[in-house]
Design a protein around this motif. Sequence first.
Motif, mmCIF file in Angstrom:
data_model
loop_
_atom_site.group_PDB
_atom_site.id
_atom_site.type_symbol
_atom_site.label_atom_id
_atom_site.label_comp_id
_atom_site.label_asym_id
_atom_site.label_seq_id
_atom_site.Cartn_x
_atom_site.Cartn_y
_atom_site.Cartn_z
ATOM 1 N N TYR A 228 0.665 -1.261 0.137
ATOM 2 C CA TYR A 228 0.044 -0.161 0.000
ATOM 3 C C TYR A 228 0.978 1.210 0.058
ATOM 4 O O TYR A 228 0.155 2.018 -0.716
ATOM 5 C CB TYR A 228 -1.094 -0.097 1.468
ATOM 6 C CG TYR A 228 -1.807 -1.065 0.997
ATOM 7 C CD1 TYR A 228 -2.406 -1.568 -0.045
ATOM 8 C CD2 TYR A 228 -2.494 -1.731 2.456
ATOM 9 C CE1 TYR A 228 -3.437 -2.627 0.085
ATOM 10 C CE2 TYR A 228 -3.264 -2.595 2.394
ATOM 11 C CZ TYR A 228 -3.760 -3.320 1.117
ATOM 12 O OH TYR A 228 -4.780 -4.139 1.240
ATOM 13 N N ALA A 229 2.195 1.459 0.717
ATOM 14 C CA ALA A 229 2.717 2.663 0.946
ATOM 15 C C ALA A 229 3.284 2.895 -0.583
ATOM 16 O O ALA A 229 3.102 4.056 -0.856
ATOM 17 C CB ALA A 229 3.865 2.335 1.755
ATOM 18 N N GLU A 230 4.005 1.944 -1.386
ATOM 19 C CA GLU A 230 4.476 2.280 -2.485
ATOM 20 C C GLU A 230 3.372 2.680 -3.768
ATOM 21 O O GLU A 230 3.609 3.358 -4.304
ATOM 22 C CB GLU A 230 5.564 1.362 -3.140
ATOM 23 C CG GLU A 230 6.056 1.640 -4.522
ATOM 24 C CD GLU A 230 7.212 0.817 -4.991
ATOM 25 O OE1 GLU A 230 7.785 1.128 -6.100
ATOM 26 O OE2 GLU A 230 7.289 -0.271 -4.287
ATOM 27 N N ALA A 231 2.269 1.882 -3.444
ATOM 28 C CA ALA A 231 0.981 2.024 -4.249
ATOM 29 C C ALA A 231 0.535 3.450 -4.238
ATOM 30 O O ALA A 231 0.318 4.116 -5.244
ATOM 31 C CB ALA A 231 0.006 1.079 -4.047
ATOM 32 N N LEU A 232 0.594 4.102 -2.963
ATOM 33 C CA LEU A 232 -0.069 5.263 -2.671
ATOM 34 C C LEU A 232 0.833 6.415 -3.137
ATOM 35 O O LEU A 232 0.452 7.376 -3.745
ATOM 36 C CB LEU A 232 -0.355 5.440 -1.161
ATOM 37 C CG LEU A 232 -1.614 4.736 -0.480
ATOM 38 C CD1 LEU A 232 -1.639 4.736 0.711
ATOM 39 C CD2 LEU A 232 -2.754 5.518 -1.199
#
Length: 300
Positions: free
Chosen positions: A238-242
Amino acid sequence: MKYIFIIAVVYDGITGCSHALLPSSTPITNTEIKNDRDATILAGHCSLSILQTNPYKEWFDKSYNNYPVDTATVQLLQPLLQNKTIEVFLGSWCGDSKREVPRLIKILQAASFDTSRLHLIFVDNSLKKYKQSPQHEEAGKTIHHVPTIIVYSNNKESGRVIESPVVSLEKDILAITQHAKYTPNYADVAWWINNIKQRKTPLDSTTLATIVTRVKPLCSSMRDFNAYGYVLLAQNNYAEALNVFKLNTFIFPAVAGTYDSLGEAYLTAGNKEEARRNYQKVLELKPGDENAEKMLEQLK
């Protein structure tokens, strides 16, 4: 007519192809599954003959038969392909795969390529399994657009063609096998992967704005980072996707779709407030957007 079959692999780097990568050795399964749209698709490591069965034969034959092979370049390729292994990640649901993979196979057939050195790996297009195979042959290879063709020499990656050739399939593969300078498509995603070391932690707006100055000249459209973002989301990263979806809004601030994807990513990550804010931004840019209105209704 005799056919040779392959699958495309998506690559993540400009010049940073990982020389530690090895071609897949998982068993052939010839698996058909239902995706989240209830469509039947191929999934995983499949045999060469699968593309001569229905319904795949129709699109395969059309692209194969209509492609004029560059025989002069193939003559140069033939000795260079000796002892090479080619791995291809593709989607039976993907228009680019349906176009490029039959062409690739026709080229390899003309070059007398040893088909036992071909690895066909079909990936899913379901949201939660996006660009993944059931046995995860794609793991560690940063597959974000399909098809992609990875060429291996002595079990080390020499290079890859991503989604479509830069010049032509014949000339692109020739450049890879000659170890010439070759930059595949999606140089913007490659730059991100090769240069942003803290991409798995939240990046602030100032940092993202700085990154935009480097990657925007490399971007062809908002779909470059959008596809990569959904790959990350399916991996629960989620962190990199965001970070990626937010970066896309900085690169294309007037495109409603970038905020729609960012809103979906925030919602998937459990941040309803930020999801709501981004769906509202979609409506500012595209009044009446049905999906944004639907999502905002659900988020009340």
